[in-house]
Write an enzyme that holds these catalytic residues in place. Sequence first.
Site, mmCIF file in Angstrom:
data_model
loop_
_atom_site.group_PDB
_atom_site.id
_atom_site.type_symbol
_atom_site.label_atom_id
_atom_site.label_comp_id
_atom_site.label_asym_id
_atom_site.label_seq_id
_atom_site.Cartn_x
_atom_site.Cartn_y
_atom_site.Cartn_z
ATOM 1 N N SER A 145 0.854 -1.192 0.000
ATOM 2 C CA SER A 145 0.000 0.000 0.000
ATOM 3 C C SER A 145 0.884 1.234 0.000
ATOM 4 O O SER A 145 2.075 1.163 0.355
ATOM 5 C CB SER A 145 -0.883 -0.011 1.251
ATOM 6 O OG SER A 145 -1.533 1.227 1.444
ATOM 7 N N TYR A 158 -1.678 -0.361 10.886
ATOM 8 C CA TYR A 158 -1.831 -0.743 9.480
ATOM 9 C C TYR A 158 -0.556 -0.405 8.697
ATOM 10 O O TYR A 158 -0.042 -1.238 7.945
ATOM 11 C CB TYR A 158 -3.038 -0.036 8.870
ATOM 12 C CG TYR A 158 -3.221 -0.318 7.402
ATOM 13 C CD1 TYR A 158 -3.587 -1.587 6.956
ATOM 14 C CD2 TYR A 158 -3.014 0.681 6.445
ATOM 15 C CE1 TYR A 158 -3.741 -1.852 5.598
ATOM 16 C CE2 TYR A 158 -3.162 0.425 5.098
ATOM 17 C CZ TYR A 158 -3.530 -0.841 4.673
ATOM 18 O OH TYR A 158 -3.677 -1.098 3.343
#
Length: 246
Positions: A145, A158
């Site tokens: 990501s 995250y």
Amino acid sequence: MSDAISVAGKTVLITGASAGIGWATALAFAAKGANVVATARREERLRELCGKIAESGGKAAFLAGDGADEATAQGCVALAVQQFGRLDILINNAGAGNYKNLVDTSATEYDALMDANMKSSFLFTRHAAPGMIAQKGGEILFISSVAGLHGYAGEAVYCASKFAQVGFAQALDGELRKHGIKVGTICPGGVKTEFAVGKGRTEEGVKNSYMMEPHEVAEAILFACMQPPNARILQMTVRHMGEPGK
């Protein structure tokens, strides 16, 4: 891309294939003639996916299970070899999101994110690598990501899990390249999926956003796996056009 490699006849194992990027990636590879092995926790979705591929004349098999369970990783690699003779490409796409401030994040939530994003990546790569080493070739991609490249407030855990994938891939590039194995990461921005809905995102917010469609990211993944033999993509960032200019 005159020197591009065809994926026709190759076998690709895709984790997190029951929806979103994984689902779209499975369809994209199958459309190019690849044999698909799909895995995720939702068996009914995997059955539907493999049915769609079969209806289009493609070949696919699935194994349902938790990607953070070692037996799932072992079973999927074995299924690829049993059904199609070998495993050529591994797409570590399984993952989860939970956008919370640090003081609101429990140790249980930390473990869940690390299991979904990093432990699954480790397990599938650990069990795919020996066969690729033996056949002197293969490709391993991690769907990380932009949060694996830059830290964002409210996403500390995250981000930690996604940074871990990037570092893991960088180390493995050095370790596995001598065996003819390409290792890289794809780092997408926002994508219109069910990812993190109810855990920092809402269905309405995703629907009305400028986020990318899953098939757009799938095309980037496919592109990375079609590079000439002497070229490898170590890291690719894919972002949508709706981001504000600087």
